[in-house]
Structures are given as C-alpha cells and as structure tokens.
Design a protein around this motif. Structure first.
Motif, short mmCIF file in Angstrom:
data_model
loop_
_atom_site.label_atom_id
_atom_site.label_comp_id
_atom_site.label_asym_id
_atom_site.label_seq_id
_atom_site.Cartn_x
_atom_site.Cartn_y
_atom_site.Cartn_z
N PHE A 49 0.83 -1.20 0.00
CA PHE A 49 0.00 0.00 0.00
C PHE A 49 0.86 1.26 0.00
O PHE A 49 0.57 2.23 -0.71
CB PHE A 49 -0.95 0.00 1.20
CG PHE A 49 -2.18 -0.85 0.97
CD1 PHE A 49 -3.11 -0.50 0.01
CD2 PHE A 49 -2.39 -1.99 1.72
CE1 PHE A 49 -4.25 -1.27 -0.20
CE2 PHE A 49 -3.52 -2.77 1.52
CZ PHE A 49 -4.45 -2.42 0.55
N ASN A 50 1.92 1.28 0.80
CA ASN A 50 2.81 2.44 0.81
C ASN A 50 3.42 2.70 -0.57
O ASN A 50 3.59 3.85 -0.98
CB ASN A 50 3.95 2.24 1.83
CG ASN A 50 3.51 2.25 3.28
OD1 ASN A 50 4.23 1.76 4.14
ND2 ASN A 50 2.33 2.76 3.56
N GLN A 51 3.73 1.64 -1.27
CA GLN A 51 4.32 1.77 -2.61
C GLN A 51 3.30 2.24 -3.64
O GLN A 51 3.69 2.62 -4.75
CB GLN A 51 4.91 0.43 -3.05
CG GLN A 51 6.14 0.01 -2.27
CD GLN A 51 6.59 -1.40 -2.60
OE1 GLN A 51 5.81 -2.23 -3.11
NE2 GLN A 51 7.85 -1.71 -2.33
N ASN A 52 2.03 2.22 -3.27
CA ASN A 52 0.98 2.56 -4.21
C ASN A 52 0.10 3.71 -3.73
O ASN A 52 -1.08 3.78 -4.05
CB ASN A 52 0.14 1.33 -4.51
CG ASN A 52 0.85 0.35 -5.42
OD1 ASN A 52 0.81 0.47 -6.64
ND2 ASN A 52 1.54 -0.62 -4.81
N GLY A 53 0.69 4.61 -2.95
CA GLY A 53 0.01 5.86 -2.64
C GLY A 53 -0.90 5.85 -1.44
O GLY A 53 -1.73 6.75 -1.28
N PHE A 54 -0.75 4.86 -0.55
CA PHE A 54 -1.54 4.81 0.68
C PHE A 54 -0.60 4.90 1.89
O PHE A 54 0.44 4.24 1.92
CB PHE A 54 -2.30 3.49 0.82
CG PHE A 54 -3.40 3.25 -0.16
CD1 PHE A 54 -4.73 3.30 0.24
CD2 PHE A 54 -3.13 2.92 -1.49
CE1 PHE A 54 -5.76 3.05 -0.65
CE2 PHE A 54 -4.14 2.67 -2.39
CZ PHE A 54 -5.47 2.74 -1.98
N ASP A 55 -0.98 5.66 2.90
CA ASP A 55 -0.38 5.48 4.21
C ASP A 55 -1.03 4.26 4.86
O ASP A 55 -2.12 3.84 4.46
CB ASP A 55 -0.60 6.71 5.09
CG ASP A 55 0.21 7.91 4.65
OD1 ASP A 55 1.14 7.75 3.83
OD2 ASP A 55 -0.09 9.04 5.11
N ALA A 56 -0.37 3.71 5.86
CA ALA A 56 -0.91 2.54 6.56
C ALA A 56 -0.81 2.74 8.06
O ALA A 56 0.20 3.24 8.57
CB ALA A 56 -0.18 1.27 6.15
N CYS A 57 -1.86 2.35 8.76
CA CYS A 57 -1.90 2.38 10.22
C CYS A 57 -2.21 0.97 10.71
O CYS A 57 -3.33 0.48 10.55
CB CYS A 57 -2.96 3.36 10.70
SG CYS A 57 -3.17 3.35 12.51
N ALA A 58 -1.20 0.30 11.26
CA ALA A 58 -1.38 -1.05 11.80
C ALA A 58 -1.76 -0.94 13.27
O ALA A 58 -1.00 -0.41 14.08
CB ALA A 58 -0.11 -1.86 11.63
#
Length: 319
Positions: free
Chosen positions: A85-94
C-alpha cells in the motif's frame, strides 16, 4: 453481489492449506517497512499502539490494518500489506490491540473478536488528528471479523470510510472454534492457547482476585479460555454467548460500503458457516471470493506479494 470468481493458482507446494498457512505465518519475511509508533489513550484509560508507515509521497488515502488472534503490527501479513500500500500511494496504520504491542495493557479486559468500540476510537482519533479523505479497512482472521462487524452493526460509519477487505474471516466464531478444536488443527490451537495463557499470567499480578491459578489450570482448550477469561472480562455470559454476539455473519446484511471477503476453501480454521454465500448474494455491497487454495492468511504470491495483498489493492483502487 454474486461471488467473485477466483483465478488464484499457486505452485503445487502451496496447494496444501496447511503448508500455505505455515509458510506465511512462520517463514515469510518482509523488509523495508519503516513504522513509527503512536500510543493512543482510550476513553477508559487503557491504551493501544498504532504503527504508522507512510507513502513516499503525501497522500489523502489511508488503510487501517487489523491483525488476527495473538498477532501484532509487525506480523508479515501486516507489514507485507503496509509495504504494498505504501508503494501505491496509501499510508498505513497497523493497529495493535490491547496487550498486543509487546507491553501488557493496564485493564482487566483485553481484546476480542467483537471489540469494535476500540476500532471506533481508533477511527475517530485518526479523523480528528489527520486529514485523510479516503480510509479503508483491511482485517485478517479475527481482525476481518472485527472490521465486518463494525461496518454492519449500526455504527454511524464516517463518510471517509470507503471500503473494506477481510481475509480468512471466521464469520461464525462458534463454527471456527469447532474447527480449531478438531484433531486436524491441534498444533495451531496449542500455539494460540500457549500465547493466550502467557498473557493471562502477565496480567495476573495486577488482578490476583480475578485471575486465579486454578482458573488458568482449568484452561485446556481455546473454548475454555473464552469461558474462563474472555467472556468474564468482556461482559458475556460464557463462550457461546460471546461467539453468538460477536460473529460478523449476522451483521453482513447491513454493510453499506463495498466490502470484499476472501476465504480459501482449504482453510482448516473455517467451517461451512464461515462462507457467507447467501449473505453476499443478497447484499450488492458485499463481495465474496472463495479461492480453492490459500490456507489461513496464506495465499503465497510471487515477489513476496501475496494474492490477497494484490486483490485488496485492486479492490480499493476500484472503490
């Protein structure tokens, strides 16, 4: 919505559900994800930890990642998802549930398959402190059940929530528990029970009147754990009451944002009631994919990107 036809066909080795499950759970490694931890104080004074990873470019899109039973924000299925997701324009919150970030939580209660009140606090914290216009949920196993229950149980779902993907979901908790108590899954069940009891012993000095040695010794199965601790700590009558009230199956008809469930047919953790065919046929927002292979949170893929990671990215980009 009619079922999603699946074209997932892994190499021969990964056409065993057990091997797919064990490989991705025990041997997969994901590198290159930089996470920053944020501690969120909950309304009852307890806490949980959020592990953030960012897209290389500023973005208004976020995916919230929800781990499974006894998981955490560093499990490969979480970091693998975050990386793609980070590589495709999304931030991520785990999200690390209560007691799952390497430090015991401070209250007697912990986390469970239906604890949507904590997820709700996470979402509203993000909305009040960040500026994301598109938020997506991706949950695995217990976390998938949690996401689907949240979306269908009558919460005022914020307009920023645009879609969800749930992987290897025990839509019927009792059905899944029955499978885990079978001889086929004895090694998995023992592993889960070992970790759950270890956490209970960590909590015992803080609550000696509530967690007694005799109770811990009486825990022989995962269902015993839910009878003796989960139900008592979270205001259910017993394990069966907990399973009945927290299974996402009953909430699926009420989901009103695009949601995809991917449950492999060879997932030994899931019984027949965990494949919500009728519910998906009646709800145009609910998509169900049942690949022949994949195991439980397995779904091996080329270049260390699992099939479900690819499917989730495609689904969110379409919706």
């Amino acid at each position: 919505m009619p079922q999603v036809l699946s074209n997932y066909l892994p190499p021969l080795f990964f056409r065993s559900g057990h091997l797919a499950t064990m490989y991705c759970g025990l041997f997969r490694r994901v590198h290159g994800v930089i996470q920053t931890r944020e501690r969120l104080t909950l309304s009852d004074g307890d806490f949980l930890d959020l592990d953030w990873s960012k897209s290389s470019n500023p973005t208004k899109k976020l995916v919230i990642l929800l781990h499974g039973l006894e998981g955490d924000g560093q499990r490969p299925y979480i970091t693998g998802s975050a990386k793609l997701f980070n590589q495709n324009g999304f931030d991520a919150c785990a999200v690390n549930y209560r007691g799952c970030s390497g430090e015991p939580n401070i209250s007697y209660r912990s986390y469970h398959s239906g604890a949507t009140e904590d997820l709700n606090e996470v979402i509203h914290h993000i909305l009040s402190t960040k500026a994301y216009s598109e938020i997506y949920l991706k949950g695995f196993s217990l976390g998938g059940n949690l996401a689907l229950k949240y979306l269908g149980e009558g919460n005022a779902v914020p307009k920023e929530i645009k879609g969800a993907v749930a992987i290897s979901v025990p839509c019927s908790l009792k059905d899944s528990c029955d499978q885990l108590l079978s001889s086929e899954n004895i090694l998995y069940a023992r592993r889960f029970k070992k970790h759950l009891i270890a956490k209970l012993r960590q909590k015992q000095p803080l609550f000696p009147g509530l967690i007694k040695d005799a109770d811990i010794k009486a825990i022989k199965t995962l269902k015993d754990f839910d009878d003796i601790y989960t139900s008592k700590a979270h205001d259910f009558k017993d394990a069966l009451d907990y399973y009945a009230k927290c299974s996402s199956l009953q909430f699926l008809p009420h989901i009103s944002i695009p949601s995809l469930i991917i449950n492999a047919k060879d997932d030994s953790f899931l019984g027949q009631d965990c494949y919500p065919i009728a519910e998906s046929e009646k709800n145009k927002k609910l998509y169900l994919e049942m690949p022949k292979y994949g195991g439980h949170v397995g779904f091996w893929g080329k270049k260390n990107i699992t099939y479900t990671e690819q499917q989730a990215l495609k689904f969110f980009n379409r919706h």
